[in-house]
Design a protein around this motif. Sequence first.
Motif, PDB file in Angstrom:
ATOM      1  N   LEU A 131      -6.849  61.407   3.630  1.00 25.54           N
ATOM      2  CA  LEU A 131      -6.653  60.365   4.627  1.00 25.54           C
ATOM      3  C   LEU A 131      -7.957  60.081   5.356  1.00 25.54           C
ATOM      4  CD1 LEU A 131      -4.856  58.569   6.489  1.00 25.54           C
ATOM      5  CD2 LEU A 131      -4.402  60.647   7.835  1.00 25.54           C
ATOM      6  N   VAL A 132      -8.390  58.810   5.343  1.00 31.70           N
ATOM      7  CA  VAL A 132      -9.554  58.392   6.108  1.00 31.70           C
ATOM      8  C   VAL A 132      -9.081  57.528   7.272  1.00 31.70           C
ATOM      9  CG1 VAL A 132     -11.735  57.123   6.119  1.00 31.70           C
ATOM     10  CG2 VAL A 132     -11.065  58.427   4.094  1.00 31.70           C
ATOM     11  N   ILE A 151      -6.132  54.977   3.488  1.00 31.31           N
ATOM     12  CA  ILE A 151      -7.065  54.517   4.515  1.00 31.31           C
ATOM     13  C   ILE A 151      -6.242  53.946   5.663  1.00 31.31           C
ATOM     14  CG2 ILE A 151      -8.875  52.852   5.112  1.00 31.31           C
ATOM     15  CD1 ILE A 151      -9.712  52.918   2.151  1.00 31.31           C
ATOM     16  N   ASP A 152      -6.540  54.388   6.873  1.00 37.03           N
ATOM     17  CA  ASP A 152      -5.912  53.848   8.077  1.00 37.03           C
ATOM     18  C   ASP A 152      -6.954  53.079   8.867  1.00 37.03           C
ATOM     19  OD1 ASP A 152      -3.312  54.687   7.892  1.00 37.03           O
ATOM     20  OD2 ASP A 152      -3.728  56.632   8.769  1.00 37.03           O
ATOM     21  N   VAL A 212      -3.814  53.430  -0.780  1.00 40.86           N
ATOM     22  CA  VAL A 212      -2.932  52.733   0.160  1.00 40.86           C
ATOM     23  C   VAL A 212      -3.714  52.458   1.446  1.00 40.86           C
ATOM     24  CG1 VAL A 212      -0.843  52.902   1.569  1.00 40.86           C
ATOM     25  CG2 VAL A 212      -0.848  53.765  -0.787  1.00 40.86           C
ATOM     26  N   ILE A 213      -3.587  51.232   1.960  1.00 44.51           N
ATOM     27  CA  ILE A 213      -4.246  50.859   3.213  1.00 44.51           C
ATOM     28  C   ILE A 213      -3.171  50.538   4.243  1.00 44.51           C
ATOM     29  CG2 ILE A 213      -5.870  49.302   4.357  1.00 44.51           C
ATOM     30  CD1 ILE A 213      -7.040  48.693   1.574  1.00 44.51           C
ATOM     31  N   HIS A 260      -3.325  40.294   5.641  1.00 43.01           N
ATOM     32  CA  HIS A 260      -4.651  40.327   5.021  1.00 43.01           C
ATOM     33  C   HIS A 260      -5.241  41.719   4.787  1.00 43.01           C
ATOM     34  CE1 HIS A 260      -4.600  36.057   5.796  1.00 43.01           C
ATOM     35  NE2 HIS A 260      -4.491  36.251   7.096  1.00 43.01           N
ATOM     36  N   LEU A 261      -4.682  42.757   5.407  1.00 45.69           N
ATOM     37  CA  LEU A 261      -5.305  44.077   5.346  1.00 45.69           C
ATOM     38  C   LEU A 261      -4.519  45.085   4.533  1.00 45.69           C
ATOM     39  CD1 LEU A 261      -7.293  46.328   6.262  1.00 45.69           C
ATOM     40  CD2 LEU A 261      -5.876  46.567   8.324  1.00 45.69           C
ATOM     41  N   ILE A 262      -3.266  45.297   4.862  1.00 44.28           N
ATOM     42  CA  ILE A 262      -2.542  46.422   4.260  1.00 44.28           C
ATOM     43  C   ILE A 262      -2.235  46.156   2.789  1.00 44.28           C
ATOM     44  CG2 ILE A 262      -1.587  47.057   6.488  1.00 44.28           C
ATOM     45  CD1 ILE A 262       1.157  46.039   5.460  1.00 44.28           C
ATOM     46  N   GLY A 263      -2.078  47.235   2.039  1.00 41.95           N
ATOM     47  CA  GLY A 263      -1.747  47.096   0.629  1.00 41.95           C
ATOM     48  C   GLY A 263      -1.453  48.439  -0.006  1.00 41.95           C
TER      49      GLY A 263
END
Length: 220
Positions: free
Chosen positions: A3-4, A117-118, A144-145, A164-167
Motif C-alpha cells: 500500500l502506497v 495506491i491511495d 488498485v487506485i 477520473h482517478l480511482i480504478g
Amino acid sequence: MNLVLAVDASASVNDQEFELQRTGIATALRDSDVQAAIIQAPGGINVAIVQWASARHQAVALKWTHLRKKRDIDELAEKIMAMPRRLAGGNTMIHAGVEFAGEMLTQAPIPAVRQVIDVSGNGHADDVPLLEKARDRLVARGIVINGLAIEEDPPNVTRHFRRHLIGGPGAFVITAQDFPDFARAMRLKFLREIGTPVAARGCSIEVCPYLARIDSPGIR
C-alpha cells in the motif's frame, strides 16, 4: 498487500492542513479496529508514503515498512508524526503523484498479490487526460487506485476522484468533509481497504466485525 499512501503537498494545502493529514494518518493507524485488521491480514501489510504536488515535484516521505504486529504499527505512527513536509507547494498534478506511487510499488521489498495506491487530495487534477491515462496504465498492471477526497474548495472533489482517478477491482472514494475530518475518513478507508478481498469472498469471521463497524456516511 503493498500500500502506497500518496499525500497532497501541493500549493492548495497549507502547513496546518498538511499537519492534519499527517496526524490523521497516524491517528487512524492507532485505532484499535485498524490495528486488529492489519494484524489479522494474512502476512500483514507493507506501507510506504509519498508526497505529491506538481509534475516534477514528488518525494518519498517514508520508505517501505512491514506491519504485522501492534508494535510495528505504533512505531510507524510515531514516524508519521515526525514526518516532515518535503514539498513546498506546486500545482495539482495528480497524475504525477499517481505515477510516482506506481514506481514505488515496483520497488517494494516484499511481493504482494494486492497492490494499492491511495491518493488523498483537496482539489481537481490540473490535467485530467494525463490522470486518466496514468490511471489506466496502472490498473492494467493490476494496481488498485483508491481516493480520499477532502471537500473544501473547489467543491465536488469526491465526484472528480470517482470519475477520473480511482480504478481497479473494488476501487472506492471516501470523503472527508474538510481537513479536520481527515482522521475519521482515513480510519474508514483503512478498514474498508484491508478487508475488501475477504469481504468479496464472503468475509472471514476475523475481519467481518471490523467491516461491520464502518459507518455508511462518507463512503461514496
